[in-house]
Design an enzyme around this catalytic site. Structure first.
Site, PDB file in Angstrom:
ATOM      1  N   ASP A 268       0.823  -1.206   0.000  1.00 46.38           N
ATOM      2  CA  ASP A 268       0.000   0.000   0.000  1.00 46.38           C
ATOM      3  C   ASP A 268       0.860   1.261   0.000  1.00 46.38           C
ATOM      4  OD1 ASP A 268       0.630   0.702   2.689  1.00 46.38           O
ATOM      5  OD2 ASP A 268      -0.930  -0.631   3.444  1.00 46.38           O
ATOM      6  N   LEU A 269       0.213   2.404  -0.104  1.00 47.86           N
ATOM      7  CA  LEU A 269       0.889   3.688  -0.292  1.00 47.86           C
ATOM      8  C   LEU A 269       1.998   3.927   0.723  1.00 47.86           C
ATOM      9  CD1 LEU A 269       0.895   6.493  -1.740  1.00 47.86           C
ATOM     10  CD2 LEU A 269      -0.725   7.251   0.017  1.00 47.86           C
TER      11      LEU A 269
END
Length: 242
Positions: free
Chosen positions: A108-109
């Site tokens: 994820d980010l």
């Protein structure tokens, strides 16, 4: 082609490194795939030798040999080819001489560390499946008071907000005050699994670094660095078909 009647177009696009089968089916539904001049209406459409396949107006080349790379993903990048909000992505930051690749799973980010990349979407899907038996290993920094007994209990799995997560191996590496570093291993890797499980234990994840995916290690690969896995190592390490 595989078989006398060719192969399904979604699989063909995956082998060509255009997208995973699932994403290829979505692209077909969006009308972005053309076969011999006609828009493909169904993912069960077959491609045979000599067919011309185009995606977004560009011709799809025959699948190249399967290749796999290690990539040290920095935080702040999305693992996607396009972001409607215009945020930076992993694929925009790759070296310009890289062929088109897809990721094996996602980070994820705000997560960082080892991300496997391949030009073969079928291989990507295969390596994502829990049936490979490959563990994803992480170093996780958390904020909060760690209960070692609750960490040990994660080996039995845990349900968070109605989602069942499989066995998780977690132990404390070091702790100072309310901050601790954990070693965490999971076999499946559901969306934001570690962050959600740690939150259920009253712990805030402040840093998450993937250090291994199956037999492949992050090692000393620098942030943003890419290193190809040799063909021999790839053949030796890939899970054997059962």
């Amino acid at each position: 082609m595989s078989g006398q009647d060719g192969e399904r177009i979604a699989k063909y696009l995956a082998r060509a490194g255009i997208a995973s089968r699932r994403d290829a089916e979505r692209m077909i539904g969006e009308g972005r795939v053309v076969l011999n001049g006609a828009k493909v209406e169904h993912p069960a459409t077959f491609v045979v030798a000599g067919d011309v396949v185009m995606v977004d107006g560009a011709m799809v080349a025959e699948a190249a040999r399967t290749r796999l790379w290690r990539y040290h993903k920095p935080d702040g990048l999305l693992t996607t080819h396009r972001d409607p909000q215009g945020r930076p992505t992993v694929f925009e930051k790759l070296p310009p001489d890289m062929p088109r690749v897809v990721s094996v799973g996602r980070l994820d980010l705000n997560s960082e560390g080892l991300l496997l990349l391949t030009n073969d979407g079928t291989l990507a899907r295969r390596l994502e499946l829990p049936t490979t038996g490959w563990l994803r290993r992480y170093r996780v920094r958390v904020y909060g008071m760690v209960d070692s007994d609750r960490l040990v209990s994660l080996k039995q799995g845990i349900t968070v907000d109605g989602v069942r997560y499989g066995p998780i191996a977690a132990e404390v590496d070091s702790a100072k005050g309310a901050n601790a570093w954990l070693s965490v291993s999971i076999a499946e890797g559901k969306n934001r699994e570690i962050r959600k499980v740690m939150a259920a234990l009253g712990l805030e994840t402040t840093r998450l670094i993937r250090v291994a995916y199956g037999p492949f290690q992050l090692g000393n690969l620098p942030r943003g660095g890419v290193a190809e896995i040799t063909g021999k190592v790839l053949r030796d390490q890939l899970p054997k078909d059962k």
